[in-house]
Design an enzyme around this catalytic site. Structure first.
Site: not given
Length: 257
Positions: A63, A112, A115, A135
């Site tokens: 992100a 992300g 992910e 994170e």
């Protein structure tokens, strides 16, 4: 444009193009990826997708932190709406996509980016690629589905080691854990992804979609419910031309033999 779409016959390549930002996922990029997937989904000539990124340093660093920080500063509801719902919407779309998505990991896949790899049904990594769940260093758990998908892929203890430490792992380790299907030299990455796609698109699209649906929907269900998903996926293919053609060819070969 932060996302480019190129099509070669039945194969579509979607490229994240924010190389100077390590292909970080800001909100316009996430929205553009969703729009690109919608476009491919609606195109019957498109049979498989390679998802990759510009450059050699990063598939995606995750992100976009300035955007994420602004959303968190706006409070819980804003953070949930702008970060979690958007990010989980992207990974869910990739996971449930009715055509095979092959992620070609051309560099680091953090947060992300990792992910997305977890959500995709198939992935190939360049030898220099690395994977991490950083994170926790920002004070929160993975918000794009990673706290749930990673342990399902690699096991609870291995998943928690990545999530709780934030430490990166090399591509070879990702392959050992089952996070990627194969590791290849960087110069061969896209060719390997295309070769894998070719092995899939030679089969009927109805059969491919049914297989994806059966595995994706059934994998986390109790076995009896999962078998019902398998049965419904099979039933959907019974009246198709692909089944009739496949059976006819098989029977004809046996008669000639």
């Amino acid at each position: 444009m932060t996302v480019h779409i190129d099509q070669d016959d039945h194969l579509v390549t979607i490229t994240i193009d924010r190389e100077r930002k390590l292909n970080a996922l800001d909100y316009p990029t996430i929205d553009a990826l969703l729009a690109a997937l919608d476009r491919v989904d609606a195109d019957d000539s498109a049979r498989a997708v390679i998802l990759t990124a510009a450059g050699r340093r990063a598939f995606s660093a995750g992100a976009d932190i300035p955007a994420l920080a602004g959303s968190i500063a706006g409070g819980t509801e804003r953070a949930l709406r702008e970060i979690v719902r958007r990010g989980q919407g992207l990974t869910r779309r990739i996971e449930e996509f009715p055509k095979p998505v092959i992620v070609a990991v051309n560099g680091l896949a953090y947060g992300g980016g990792c992910e997305i790899v977890e959500a995709a049904p198939l992935a190939i990594a360049a030898e220099h690629a690395t994977f991490a769940k950083p994170e926790i260093t920002l004070g929160f758990p993975p918000p794009f589905g990673g706290s749930q998908r990673l342990p399902r892929h690699v096991g609870r203890k291995r998943g928690l080691e990545m999530i709780l430490t934030g430490d990166p792992i090399p591509a070879a380790r990702a392959a050992e854990l089952g996070l990627v299907n194969a590791v290849v030299p960087a110069g061969e990455l896209l060719a390997a992804a295309r070769a894998l796609a070719a092995r899939i698109v030679r089969h009927a699209p109805t059969a491919v979609a049914a297989c994806l649906r059966a595995v994706t929907r059934g994998i986390n269900l109790p076995i009896d419910e999962a078998l019902a998903v398998e049965a419904s996926s099979f039933a959907a293919t019974v009246p198709t031309d692909a089944v009739r053609t496949g059976l006819r060819h098989f029977l004809d070969r046996n008669v000639r033999g």
